[in-house]
Each structure stands twice: as C-alpha cells, then as structure tokens.
Design a protein around this motif. Structure first.
Motif, mmCIF file in Angstrom:
data_model
loop_
_atom_site.group_PDB
_atom_site.id
_atom_site.type_symbol
_atom_site.label_atom_id
_atom_site.label_comp_id
_atom_site.label_asym_id
_atom_site.label_seq_id
_atom_site.Cartn_x
_atom_site.Cartn_y
_atom_site.Cartn_z
ATOM 1 N N UNK A 1 -35.184 -70.415 -36.946
ATOM 2 C CA UNK A 1 -34.389 -70.179 -37.493
ATOM 3 C C UNK A 1 -35.039 -71.016 -39.304
ATOM 4 N N UNK A 2 -36.179 -71.681 -38.554
ATOM 5 C CA UNK A 2 -36.788 -71.856 -39.824
ATOM 6 C C UNK A 2 -37.431 -71.172 -40.848
ATOM 7 N N UNK A 3 -37.735 -69.804 -40.817
ATOM 8 C CA UNK A 3 -37.902 -69.147 -41.775
ATOM 9 C C UNK A 3 -36.739 -68.213 -42.517
ATOM 10 N N UNK A 4 -35.250 -68.547 -41.422
ATOM 11 C CA UNK A 4 -33.570 -67.783 -42.556
ATOM 12 C C UNK A 4 -34.093 -69.000 -43.321
ATOM 13 N N UNK A 5 -33.434 -70.746 -42.494
ATOM 14 C CA UNK A 5 -33.308 -71.358 -43.584
ATOM 15 C C UNK A 5 -34.635 -71.463 -45.398
ATOM 16 N N UNK A 6 -35.606 -71.104 -44.986
ATOM 17 C CA UNK A 6 -36.418 -71.473 -45.950
ATOM 18 C C UNK A 6 -36.089 -70.254 -46.965
ATOM 19 N N UNK B 1 -24.095 -69.055 -41.644
ATOM 20 C CA UNK B 1 -23.536 -70.469 -41.188
ATOM 21 C C UNK B 1 -24.613 -70.777 -41.908
ATOM 22 N N UNK B 2 -25.071 -71.334 -41.536
ATOM 23 C CA UNK B 2 -27.122 -72.070 -41.461
ATOM 24 C C UNK B 2 -27.177 -71.732 -42.383
ATOM 25 N N UNK B 3 -27.495 -70.374 -43.203
ATOM 26 C CA UNK B 3 -28.085 -70.036 -44.593
ATOM 27 C C UNK B 3 -27.116 -70.682 -45.773
ATOM 28 N N UNK B 4 -26.241 -70.245 -45.278
ATOM 29 C CA UNK B 4 -24.901 -70.945 -46.515
ATOM 30 C C UNK B 4 -25.524 -72.169 -46.389
ATOM 31 N N UNK B 5 -25.277 -72.924 -45.155
ATOM 32 C CA UNK B 5 -25.405 -74.422 -46.069
ATOM 33 C C UNK B 5 -26.129 -75.011 -46.379
ATOM 34 N N UNK B 6 -27.750 -74.248 -45.971
ATOM 35 C CA UNK B 6 -29.610 -74.962 -46.516
ATOM 36 C C UNK B 6 -29.319 -74.124 -48.623
ATOM 37 N N UNK C 1 -29.631 -81.938 -39.311
ATOM 38 C CA UNK C 1 -30.132 -82.577 -39.815
ATOM 39 C C UNK C 1 -31.404 -82.005 -39.729
ATOM 40 N N UNK C 2 -32.305 -81.324 -38.946
ATOM 41 C CA UNK C 2 -32.822 -80.218 -39.029
ATOM 42 C C UNK C 2 -32.863 -79.670 -40.429
ATOM 43 N N UNK C 3 -31.852 -78.853 -39.877
ATOM 44 C CA UNK C 3 -31.309 -77.469 -41.329
ATOM 45 C C UNK C 3 -31.860 -78.598 -43.091
ATOM 46 N N UNK D 1 -21.367 -74.248 -33.370
ATOM 47 C CA UNK D 1 -22.526 -75.201 -32.835
ATOM 48 C C UNK D 1 -23.653 -75.858 -32.621
ATOM 49 N N UNK D 2 -24.196 -75.565 -33.723
ATOM 50 C CA UNK D 2 -24.625 -76.578 -34.431
ATOM 51 C C UNK D 2 -24.366 -78.441 -33.951
ATOM 52 N N UNK D 3 -25.417 -79.562 -33.158
ATOM 53 C CA UNK D 3 -25.400 -80.393 -33.262
ATOM 54 C C UNK D 3 -25.996 -81.238 -34.112
ATOM 55 N N UNK D 4 -25.470 -82.822 -34.135
ATOM 56 C CA UNK D 4 -25.812 -83.372 -35.781
ATOM 57 C C UNK D 4 -27.542 -83.579 -35.793
#
Length: 191
Positions: free
Chosen positions: A62-67, A116-121, A150-152, A143-146
């Motif tokens: 997850x961290x590397x995809x967001x990065x 969705x996470x990558x689009x947000x980042x 925040x972490x993303x 499905x992501x929690x608050x």
C-alpha cells in the motif's frame, strides 16, 4: 547538477558518511538526493522516522502504491524511479505488472480499493486544495477506515514534501540500476 554543493565520498564524516555507506550497502551507489539532503542529517533522520511511522501500519504494498501515485502527481522522476526500483526489490509486483501500474494504474489488475487509493494520492499531489469530502467518501466506499484514509493522505503529503525539496534543489535524477529501460520509460512518461 544540484544547486547545492555536496561532500565527496572520501570527505564525508560522521552521520553523513553513515548515510553514504547505507546507500552503497542498499543500492550500490550514493543517491544524489542522499548527497544533498544528507547535508542536514538531523532533518534526514527525522524524514526517515516520519516515513517509517507513516508507512509501517500501511504495509509495504500500500505504501509503495501511494508513493508511486503521489510521485506521479508531483511530477517527480526521482521518486518514481527510486520507488519503482524499490517495489521490484521488495518483490511486490513483477516487472510486467509494475510497467502496467506505471502507465495506467486503473488498468493494471489492482483491486478497486488500490485504484481508488492511488487516485486519491495522486490528487493530493496535483492539487489538494480542490479535494472535498467526496474524495474521502470514495475511499470509504471501497472499504478504507478513517485511520487508513489519514495514513494514505500522510504518505502522499510526505512524498510531496520530499519530492518538491529535491526538485527545488535541482537534484540530479540518478541512473537507476536494476530496472529495464521499458520500466524506466513507463515510470517517467508524462512527468
């Protein structure tokens, strides 16, 4: 060439020499960003501690995809190449899938939540000022929690800090050993 004068390998002492040695042990060379940012070792160490605190609960994938997404949004060749290489080193994806992620993460066999996470980042990096509750809601809907949102957000924002500092100081983009020319092109296309 960076606008900051750096310390040659044979003149580095103390914590800076340790940072150089860590890079050589990890990747076989001292990264240009380490040479520049290492001039302020306390800030460099604080950066590493921040990234560890943010990244550990997220997990490496997850961290590397967001990065990668945040680096795309900030047009950071440095971070796209470095984290493309790191993603391969961690064996999170094979080369073919990483090329697909680099070209279009929306069409790379990632989960709906990862896309969705990558689009947000990426949007955090492009222009966070236009983001609304709807952006966070899209993450909740998959499905992501608050806390995860925040972490993303923190991971993307932290990547912006580092990317923009490196860009502002005209740090050289390192040759990235260990990745194919096709992957290099995919990672930096359009940046």
């Amino acid at each position: 060439m960076s606008i900051i004068r750096t310390v040659p390998d044979d003149e580095a002492t103390g914590r800076l020499a340790e940072l150089y040695a860590d890079d050589i042990a990890d990747q076989g060379f001292v990264a240009a960003h380490t040479r520049v940012m290492g001039l302020h070792p306390e800030a460099y160490d604080a950066w590493e501690a921040l990234i560890t605190a943010i990244g550990r609960p997220m997990g490496k994938r997850r961290y590397e995809l967001v990065t990668l997404a945040a680096a795309r949004g900030s047009h950071s060749r440095h971070c796209r190449l470095a984290h493309g290489r790191r993603t391969l080193t961690l064996a999170l994806f094979d080369v073919d899938q990483l090329i697909r992620i680099a070209r279009d993460y929306g069409d790379a066999d990632l989960t709906e939540a990862e896309v969705a996470m990558m689009a947000f980042a990426e949007q955090v990096s492009v222009d966070a000022s236009v983001m609304t509750d709807a952006d966070s809601q899209r993450l909740r809907d998959v499905g992501f929690s608050d806390r995860e949102i925040l972490d993303i957000t923190l991971a993307a924002a932290a990547r912006n800090y580092y990317s923009r500092a490196v860009q502002a100081l005209a740090v050289d983009v390192d040759e990235t050993p260990g990745i194919s020319e096709e992957l290099k092109v995919a990672l930096v296309a359009g940046i």
